[in-house]
Write an enzyme that holds these catalytic residues in place. Sequence first.
Site, short mmCIF file in Angstrom:
data_model
loop_
_atom_site.label_atom_id
_atom_site.label_comp_id
_atom_site.label_asym_id
_atom_site.label_seq_id
_atom_site.Cartn_x
_atom_site.Cartn_y
_atom_site.Cartn_z
N GLU A 81 42.18 54.33 37.79
CA GLU A 81 41.01 53.90 37.20
C GLU A 81 41.10 53.37 35.69
O GLU A 81 40.38 52.63 35.18
CB GLU A 81 39.67 54.56 37.36
N GLU A 112 52.75 71.85 48.78
CA GLU A 112 52.30 72.49 47.75
C GLU A 112 52.97 73.79 47.47
O GLU A 112 52.71 74.45 46.14
CB GLU A 112 50.98 72.60 47.88
#
Length: 273
Positions: A81, A112
């Site tokens: 953004e 992960e």
Amino acid sequence: MSFTKTTEQDSNYDHLEKMSISELLLNINNEDKTVPYAVEKALPQTEALVFQIVDKLKQGGRLFYMGAGTSGRLGIVDASECPPTFGVSHELVIGLIAGGDSAIRKAVEFAEDSTTQGWKDLKAYNINTDDVVIGIAASGTTPYVISALEMCNKNNIITGCITCNKNSPLSQVSQYPIEVIVGPEFVTGSSRMKAGTAQKLVLNMITTSTMIQLGHIKGNKMVDMQLSNNKLVDRGTKMIMNALDVSQEEADELLQKYKSVRAAIQNYSNGNT
């Protein structure tokens, strides 16, 4: 230091399946109301990290977010953004997620848990001492993130983190930890809820305050935003109208000519129309 995963502790509520929709929404909302207060307590930590980010970015450095699952996705959202909002390069704020881009939509099993991939992902971007790396993990125990920050520390790269457990392993390896202690989730262990909301709030604060410090906001307006759709073009036109006290037609012409709110205002103010 002692370490307790409050994000994994039992919910303050039980028998959720017996609650009405109204009760569920009310109770979730009641829990969510506590999040901004938890963020407030971490403002000094956040300020310390933002100070370092601003300093490094002014020197030509970059900001990296690293996470897995929800945390990784939140970092990518915030990074993605920045270019349309502030008109900066896509290479200024970069979000990395365990498992790569495919993990943005679908979980990649055990990604992960890698203790080597995080550093490899950073090296692919030629990470260096001008940059800042923030690890994001609600639990504060994600190996992908912790191992990457450990390598950053060894290579004199500034590290920070956003976590929702106090004194976590991630905090221990971060030079500038941000700990937002939101407590147990409404659904036990579902850290996409309060913890995710807390992380999103902190990420908003980090990039917004940084970009303001870097000069990408004038007054309270996004003068460097990308004009990528009709809504933003309309917003840009109104900014120019208000800033220069000109008609909509004149503002639109200036925006079409200079392709930037900032450039339109500056050129008009300097008599370059």
